[in-house]
Design a protein around this motif. Structure first.
Motif, PDB file in Angstrom:
ATOM      1  N   ILE A  33       0.839  -1.201   0.000  1.00 16.93           N
ATOM      2  CA  ILE A  33       0.000   0.000   0.000  1.00 16.93           C
ATOM      3  C   ILE A  33       0.874   1.251   0.000  1.00 16.93           C
ATOM      4  CG2 ILE A  33      -1.644   1.334   1.380  1.00 16.93           C
ATOM      5  CD1 ILE A  33      -2.833  -1.407   2.232  1.00 16.93           C
ATOM      6  N   ALA A  34       1.949   1.254   0.787  1.00 17.74           N
ATOM      7  CA  ALA A  34       2.849   2.406   0.829  1.00 17.74           C
ATOM      8  C   ALA A  34       3.507   2.625  -0.531  1.00 17.74           C
ATOM      9  CB  ALA A  34       3.902   2.217   1.913  1.00 17.74           C
ATOM     10  N   GLY A  35       3.897   1.552  -1.187  1.00 18.88           N
ATOM     11  CA  GLY A  35       4.484   1.673  -2.522  1.00 18.88           C
ATOM     12  C   GLY A  35       3.505   2.221  -3.528  1.00 18.88           C
ATOM     13  N   TRP A  36       2.277   1.755  -3.459  1.00 20.15           N
ATOM     14  CA  TRP A  36       1.239   2.233  -4.373  1.00 20.15           C
ATOM     15  C   TRP A  36       0.977   3.729  -4.145  1.00 20.15           C
ATOM     16  CZ3 TRP A  36      -4.168   3.233  -3.142  1.00 20.15           C
ATOM     17  CH2 TRP A  36      -4.922   3.531  -4.269  1.00 20.15           C
ATOM     18  N   LEU A  37       0.903   4.146  -2.888  1.00 12.55           N
ATOM     19  CA  LEU A  37       0.680   5.558  -2.586  1.00 12.55           C
ATOM     20  C   LEU A  37       1.860   6.412  -3.026  1.00 12.55           C
ATOM     21  CD1 LEU A  37      -0.998   5.334   0.922  1.00 12.55           C
ATOM     22  CD2 LEU A  37      -2.066   6.008  -1.236  1.00 12.55           C
ATOM     23  N   ALA A  38       3.081   5.906  -2.867  1.00 12.80           N
ATOM     24  CA  ALA A  38       4.260   6.654  -3.306  1.00 12.80           C
ATOM     25  C   ALA A  38       4.260   6.805  -4.823  1.00 12.80           C
ATOM     26  CB  ALA A  38       5.528   5.954  -2.829  1.00 12.80           C
ATOM     27  N   ALA A  39       3.927   5.740  -5.536  1.00 17.25           N
ATOM     28  CA  ALA A  39       3.872   5.807  -6.998  1.00 17.25           C
ATOM     29  C   ALA A  39       2.805   6.803  -7.448  1.00 17.25           C
ATOM     30  CB  ALA A  39       3.600   4.425  -7.581  1.00 17.25           C
ATOM     31  N   PHE A  40       1.668   6.807  -6.786  1.00 19.71           N
ATOM     32  CA  PHE A  40       0.598   7.737  -7.108  1.00 19.71           C
ATOM     33  C   PHE A  40       1.050   9.178  -6.871  1.00 19.71           C
ATOM     34  CE2 PHE A  40      -3.116  10.236  -5.829  1.00 19.71           C
ATOM     35  CZ  PHE A  40      -3.890  10.103  -6.972  1.00 19.71           C
ATOM     36  N   ALA A  41       1.745   9.411  -5.746  1.00 22.18           N
ATOM     37  CA  ALA A  41       2.208  10.762  -5.430  1.00 22.18           C
ATOM     38  C   ALA A  41       3.223  11.247  -6.459  1.00 22.18           C
ATOM     39  CB  ALA A  41       2.812  10.785  -4.027  1.00 22.18           C
ATOM     40  N   VAL A  42       4.134  10.378  -6.866  1.00 21.53           N
ATOM     41  CA  VAL A  42       5.134  10.761  -7.869  1.00 21.53           C
ATOM     42  C   VAL A  42       4.457  11.061  -9.198  1.00 21.53           C
ATOM     43  CG1 VAL A  42       7.058   9.862  -9.248  1.00 21.53           C
ATOM     44  CG2 VAL A  42       7.044   9.576  -6.767  1.00 21.53           C
ATOM     45  N   ARG A  43       3.502  10.220  -9.586  1.00 15.99           N
ATOM     46  CA  ARG A  43       2.791  10.437 -10.848  1.00 15.99           C
ATOM     47  C   ARG A  43       2.031  11.759 -10.830  1.00 15.99           C
ATOM     48  NH1 ARG A  43      -1.904   6.438 -12.365  1.00 15.99           N
ATOM     49  NH2 ARG A  43      -2.932   7.847 -10.927  1.00 15.99           N
ATOM     50  N   GLU A  44       1.381  12.067  -9.733  1.00 12.18           N
ATOM     51  CA  GLU A  44       0.644  13.330  -9.620  1.00 12.18           C
ATOM     52  C   GLU A  44       1.597  14.523  -9.634  1.00 12.18           C
ATOM     53  OE1 GLU A  44      -2.726  14.014  -9.532  1.00 12.18           O
ATOM     54  OE2 GLU A  44      -2.811  11.931 -10.200  1.00 12.18           O
ATOM     55  N   GLN A  45       2.733  14.388  -8.982  1.00 11.97           N
ATOM     56  CA  GLN A  45       3.713  15.484  -8.955  1.00 11.97           C
ATOM     57  C   GLN A  45       4.257  15.742 -10.358  1.00 11.97           C
ATOM     58  OE1 GLN A  45       4.019  17.097  -6.234  1.00 11.97           O
ATOM     59  NE2 GLN A  45       5.696  18.457  -6.657  1.00 11.97           N
ATOM     60  N   LEU A  46       4.546  14.673 -11.094  1.00  5.55           N
ATOM     61  CA  LEU A  46       5.036  14.839 -12.462  1.00  5.55           C
ATOM     62  C   LEU A  46       3.967  15.463 -13.364  1.00  5.55           C
ATOM     63  CD1 LEU A  46       6.997  11.503 -12.975  1.00  5.55           C
ATOM     64  CD2 LEU A  46       7.937  13.807 -12.714  1.00  5.55           C
ATOM     65  N   ALA A  47       2.729  15.071 -13.178  1.00  9.40           N
ATOM     66  CA  ALA A  47       1.642  15.640 -13.970  1.00  9.40           C
ATOM     67  C   ALA A  47       1.456  17.120 -13.654  1.00  9.40           C
ATOM     68  CB  ALA A  47       0.348  14.874 -13.715  1.00  9.40           C
ATOM     69  N   ARG A  48       1.644  17.494 -12.402  1.00 11.59           N
ATOM     70  CA  ARG A  48       1.512  18.899 -12.025  1.00 11.59           C
ATOM     71  C   ARG A  48       2.619  19.739 -12.649  1.00 11.59           C
ATOM     72  NH1 ARG A  48       0.856  19.611  -5.952  1.00 11.59           N
ATOM     73  NH2 ARG A  48      -1.170  18.789  -6.505  1.00 11.59           N
ATOM     74  N   HIS A  49       3.844  19.206 -12.685  1.00  7.75           N
ATOM     75  CA  HIS A  49       4.945  19.953 -13.289  1.00  7.75           C
ATOM     76  C   HIS A  49       4.800  20.067 -14.797  1.00  7.75           C
ATOM     77  CE1 HIS A  49       7.234  20.741  -9.769  1.00  7.75           C
ATOM     78  NE2 HIS A  49       7.404  19.469  -9.462  1.00  7.75           N
ATOM     79  N   ARG A  50       4.233  19.080 -15.439  1.00  8.58           N
ATOM     80  CA  ARG A  50       4.036  19.139 -16.889  1.00  8.58           C
ATOM     81  C   ARG A  50       2.985  20.153 -17.296  1.00  8.58           C
ATOM     82  NH1 ARG A  50       3.966  12.723 -17.801  1.00  8.58           N
ATOM     83  NH2 ARG A  50       6.184  12.364 -17.540  1.00  8.58           N
ATOM     84  N   SER A  51       1.992  20.358 -16.423  1.00  8.18           N
ATOM     85  CA  SER A  51       0.904  21.279 -16.780  1.00  8.18           C
ATOM     86  C   SER A  51       1.284  22.743 -16.538  1.00  8.18           C
ATOM     87  CB  SER A  51      -0.348  20.938 -15.972  1.00  8.18           C
ATOM     88  OG  SER A  51      -0.130  21.187 -14.598  1.00  8.18           O
ATOM     89  N   GLU A  52       2.358  22.993 -15.858  1.00  6.35           N
ATOM     90  CA  GLU A  52       2.773  24.380 -15.576  1.00  6.35           C
ATOM     91  C   GLU A  52       3.439  25.024 -16.764  1.00  6.35           C
ATOM     92  OE1 GLU A  52       5.193  24.348 -12.105  1.00  6.35           O
ATOM     93  OE2 GLU A  52       3.494  24.006 -10.790  1.00  6.35           O
TER      94      GLU A  52
END
Length: 52
Positions: A33-52
């Motif tokens: 579960i911790a790995g899944w949440l970390a992967a989700f957080a990284v994916r969201e962070q990368l998506a946020r940087h791409r949209s800027e």
């Protein structure tokens, strides 16, 4: 309010189920579960940087 009640009910069910499992299984499940949440957080962070 009904969503909060549903989440608390689900949390109670999950905690009751995890209490019946061996400790090693609980640790593996927590790591997954911790790995899944970390992967989700990284994916969201990368998506946020791409949209800027």
């Amino acid at each position: 309010m009904i969503a909060l009640v549903a989440v608390l009910l689900l949390l109670g069910v999950l905690l009751g189920a995890i209490a019946q499992l061996p400790f090693s299984v609980s640790l593996v499940a927590a790591a997954v579960i911790a790995g899944w949440l970390a992967a989700f957080a990284v994916r969201e962070q990368l998506a946020r940087h791409r949209s800027e």
